[in-house]
Scaffold this motif. Sequence first.
Motif, PDB file in Angstrom:
ATOM      1  N   LYS A   9      15.365  68.703  21.691  1.00  0.00           N
ATOM      2  CA  LYS A   9      14.823  69.673  20.745  1.00  0.00           C
ATOM      3  C   LYS A   9      13.460  69.237  20.193  1.00  0.00           C
ATOM      4  O   LYS A   9      12.738  70.051  19.637  1.00  0.00           O
ATOM      5  N   PRO A  12       8.640  68.203  24.142  1.00  0.00           N
ATOM      6  CA  PRO A  12       8.120  69.384  24.855  1.00  0.00           C
ATOM      7  C   PRO A  12       8.629  69.421  26.291  1.00  0.00           C
ATOM      8  O   PRO A  12       8.665  68.394  26.967  1.00  0.00           O
ATOM      9  N   LYS A  50       7.028  82.274  25.371  1.00  0.00           N
ATOM     10  CA  LYS A  50       6.525  81.425  24.288  1.00  0.00           C
ATOM     11  C   LYS A  50       6.643  79.941  24.640  1.00  0.00           C
ATOM     12  O   LYS A  50       5.687  79.187  24.494  1.00  0.00           O
ATOM     13  N   THR A  51       7.816  79.540  25.109  1.00  0.00           N
ATOM     14  CA  THR A  51       8.028  78.136  25.458  1.00  0.00           C
ATOM     15  C   THR A  51       7.157  77.724  26.627  1.00  0.00           C
ATOM     16  O   THR A  51       6.540  76.649  26.614  1.00  0.00           O
ATOM     17  N   THR A  52       7.059  78.567  27.629  1.00  0.00           N
ATOM     18  CA  THR A  52       6.225  78.268  28.798  1.00  0.00           C
ATOM     19  C   THR A  52       4.767  78.119  28.388  1.00  0.00           C
ATOM     20  O   THR A  52       4.079  77.174  28.816  1.00  0.00           O
ATOM     21  N   THR A  54       3.482  77.384  25.354  1.00  0.00           N
ATOM     22  CA  THR A  54       3.222  76.205  24.527  1.00  0.00           C
ATOM     23  C   THR A  54       3.417  74.909  25.314  1.00  0.00           C
ATOM     24  O   THR A  54       2.700  73.936  25.078  1.00  0.00           O
ATOM     25  N   ALA A  55       4.360  74.882  26.236  1.00  0.00           N
ATOM     26  CA  ALA A  55       4.539  73.686  27.068  1.00  0.00           C
ATOM     27  C   ALA A  55       3.325  73.465  27.961  1.00  0.00           C
ATOM     28  O   ALA A  55       2.859  72.330  28.129  1.00  0.00           O
ATOM     29  N   TRP A  67       6.737  68.704  18.528  1.00  0.00           N
ATOM     30  CA  TRP A  67       7.481  69.810  19.143  1.00  0.00           C
ATOM     31  C   TRP A  67       8.842  69.923  18.476  1.00  0.00           C
ATOM     32  O   TRP A  67       9.557  68.938  18.314  1.00  0.00           O
ATOM     33  N   ALA A  69      12.051  72.678  18.904  1.00  0.00           N
ATOM     34  CA  ALA A  69      12.674  73.889  19.434  1.00  0.00           C
ATOM     35  C   ALA A  69      13.828  74.262  18.514  1.00  0.00           C
ATOM     36  O   ALA A  69      14.711  73.449  18.249  1.00  0.00           O
ATOM     37  N   ASP A  71      16.985  76.965  17.237  1.00  0.00           N
ATOM     38  CA  ASP A  71      17.934  77.999  17.644  1.00  0.00           C
ATOM     39  C   ASP A  71      18.771  78.392  16.430  1.00  0.00           C
ATOM     40  O   ASP A  71      18.497  77.935  15.313  1.00  0.00           O
TER      41      ASP A  71
END
Length: 120
Positions: A9, A12, A50-52, A54-55, A67, A69, A71
């Motif tokens: 979590k 990245p 979004k994740t793709t 920022t990664a 980083w 993440a 949920d």
Amino acid sequence: MTPTLLISKITPPRPTPSAIARPHLVARLNEELAEQRRLSLIAAPAGYGKTTLTATWAAQCSCPIAWLALDETDDDPIRFGLYFVAALQRIQPQLGTGLLPILHAGQFPPPRNFRGHDPQ
């Protein structure tokens, strides 16, 4: 009891080679950085990349990146605080050390104990 933190979590993800390139959005994030903004919020519905994005940006960025993440299980303030501090400490180990004893205690002190705040 302090929850066990998942390293995934606060790490990245690696960008995938098959990801759709979004150079204009990466450039926009770089502009935010050049303007010395300390926080960028990316909001979009699930599945919009979004994740793709920022990664991909984080992988090419030369600055330190914290980083986190989130949920649906991260709506608890103590749990969120522990993850937030852990993410920051990956780039600056001293950050949040004063907050950790409060978070590990499992409950925040009354608001009047916070610096400069008196609820009355």
